[in-house]
Design a protein around this motif. Structure first.
Motif, PDB file in Angstrom:
ATOM      1  N   UNK A 147       0.839  -1.208   0.000  1.00 31.54           N
ATOM      2  CA  UNK A 147       0.000   0.000   0.000  1.00 31.54           C
ATOM      3  C   UNK A 147       0.874   1.259   0.000  1.00 31.54           C
ATOM      4  N   UNK A 148       2.006   1.209   0.731  1.00 25.49           N
ATOM      5  CA  UNK A 148       2.937   2.355   0.730  1.00 25.49           C
ATOM      6  C   UNK A 148       3.477   2.588  -0.678  1.00 25.49           C
ATOM      7  N   UNK A 149       3.804   1.483  -1.336  1.00 27.13           N
ATOM      8  CA  UNK A 149       4.331   1.583  -2.703  1.00 27.13           C
ATOM      9  C   UNK A 149       3.296   2.249  -3.608  1.00 27.13           C
ATOM     10  N   UNK A 150       2.073   1.760  -3.524  1.00 30.60           N
ATOM     11  CA  UNK A 150       1.028   2.254  -4.414  1.00 30.60           C
ATOM     12  C   UNK A 150       0.771   3.749  -4.170  1.00 30.60           C
ATOM     13  N   UNK A 151       0.746   4.132  -2.908  1.00 30.98           N
ATOM     14  CA  UNK A 151       0.479   5.537  -2.584  1.00 30.98           C
ATOM     15  C   UNK A 151       1.618   6.432  -3.072  1.00 30.98           C
ATOM     16  N   UNK A 152       2.852   5.945  -2.914  1.00 35.15           N
ATOM     17  CA  UNK A 152       4.026   6.710  -3.373  1.00 35.15           C
ATOM     18  C   UNK A 152       3.957   6.914  -4.889  1.00 35.15           C
ATOM     19  N   UNK A 153       3.608   5.834  -5.596  1.00 30.96           N
ATOM     20  CA  UNK A 153       3.556   5.929  -7.060  1.00 30.96           C
ATOM     21  C   UNK A 153       2.418   6.835  -7.523  1.00 30.96           C
ATOM     22  N   UNK A 154       1.308   6.785  -6.794  1.00 28.25           N
ATOM     23  CA  UNK A 154       0.180   7.638  -7.160  1.00 28.25           C
ATOM     24  C   UNK A 154       0.540   9.117  -6.972  1.00 28.25           C
ATOM     25  N   UNK A 155       1.184   9.415  -5.843  1.00 29.42           N
ATOM     26  CA  UNK A 155       1.622  10.790  -5.585  1.00 29.42           C
ATOM     27  C   UNK A 155       2.555  11.248  -6.709  1.00 29.42           C
TER      28      UNK A 155
END
Ligand code: DAH
Length: 343
Positions: free
Chosen positions: A223-231
């Motif tokens: 989830x951290x990865x996904x949020x970082x990539x979305x940002x």
């Protein structure tokens, strides 16, 4: 008479003037109709015998020196007045042409800047690497096709050599170096040039640029990865962009995914840039495989991490719609000048 001539000679030597008028006054005094030289020539007529030769030479010397001095002073004064005249402060200046940044550098800086806002620092590593940092530590089995001579430029490959020297094929080698050097928390972005043994065409090149990212700490999740990539995607392509992660495979991440962003050109409706799909692929990502952490002496029971890697040219192509990869390496100023507005 001889001393008079000598005195006049020293006078000529010593004379300077800061205006044309003073030079003219000097000329009249020396060479004018009633000037010193005319008087001397008058007197000279009376000279006779041996003295005639000597004095004649002296008077001529004086005349030449005086004339020479006058010419010299006139010339310097003319030149200096020419510069004064050409100093027109209302004249438009000559513009200096400024260099422009290469589009790859522009986008690389933009990517690094976005991640720096999330606390990622920049790490770099060598382009000439060894097999272990590029493949071995990243969990590539010995027979993995990416190690094949087809893809990798070897600097030197001796028969049976276990850790040959090669040109790195991806910037993931930098994450290995960073993990060897430092225990978690690690939060880095690694920009750099990479090389692959490919025939050069509009769609492939033997060198290109990547930015790799790595975050290792306790309890790092997908989830951290996904949020970082979305940002990241929103900062780079605009707030309306969406991302999609497709399951994929990389030896060094498990699970692995391919990252797509919604096509910023057609807004996701489908166009020829996204080949009608509405999505554009920008890079790979995943959770760091525990084997990779262990290769670098990081306790995989305590720590987890995510990693991602983007092709910089790929993003430049999407942002500026330049389709031919070769243009990025030709350094044609006509191409580069078009990016003057991008900083
Ligand atoms: N190294 C991969 C390549 O060059 C890109 C990549 C994929 C990097 C997934 C990563 C990752 O860190 O997690 O194709």
């Amino acid at each position: 008479m001889k001393t008079r001539i000598e005195n006049l000679l020293s006078e000529v030597e010593a004379f300077t003037a800061d205006s044309a008028q003073k030079v003219e006054e000097f000329r009249i005094k020396m060479l004018g109709k009633k000037g010193d030289l005319t008087l001397l020539f008058e007197e000279f007529k009376q000279v006779s015998g041996e003295m005639k030769r000597e004095l004649g030479q002296k008077i001529n010397e004086l005349k030449n020196r005086a004339q020479g001095k006058i010419n010299e002073l006139r010339e310097t004064l003319e030149n200096s007045s020419a510069t004064t005249l050409s100093l027109d402060s209302s004249r438009p200046g000559t513009a200096d042409s400024m260099g422009t940044r290469h589009p790859v550098a522009v986008v690389r800086n933009e990517i690094l800047d976005i991640f720096s806002r999330l606390g990622f620092t920049v790490a770099e590593g060598p382009e000439v690497e060894d097999d272990w940092h590029v493949f071995g530590a990243l969990n590539f089995p010995p027979e993995h096709p990416a190690r094949d001579m087809q893809d990798t430029f070897f600097v030197e490959k001796k028969e049976g050599e276990e850790n040959p020297i090669l040109l790195r094929t991806h910037t993931s080698s930098i994450q290995v170096r960073a993990m060897q050097k430092q225990q978690p928390p690690i939060r880095i972005v690694c920009p750099g040039r990479v090389y692959r043994n490919e025939a050069v065409s509009a769609r492939a090149h033997c060198m290109f640029h990547q930015v790799e990212g790595l975050y290792v700490d306790q309890n790092v999740s997908f989830a951290d990865l996904k949020q970082t990539l979305l940002y990241f995607a929103k900062e780079l392509f605009g707030q309306n962009v969406e991302i999609r992660l497709r399951p994929s495979f990389f030896p060094f991440t498990e699970p692995s995914a391919e990252m797509d962003v919604s096509c910023s050109i057609c807004g996701g409706k489908g166009c020829n840039i996204c080949k009608g799909t509405g999505w554009l692929e920008v890079g790979g990502c995943g959770m760091v495989d525990p084997n990779v952490l262990e290769s670098c002496n990081i306790d995989s029971k305590k720590y987890s991490g995510f990693a991602f890697g983007f092709g910089v040219e790929r993003i430049v192509m999407l942002k500026y719609q330049v389709r031919d990869l070769r243009l990025y390496f030709e350094n044609d100023v006509r191409f580069l000048k078009q990016f003057a507005a991008a900083i």
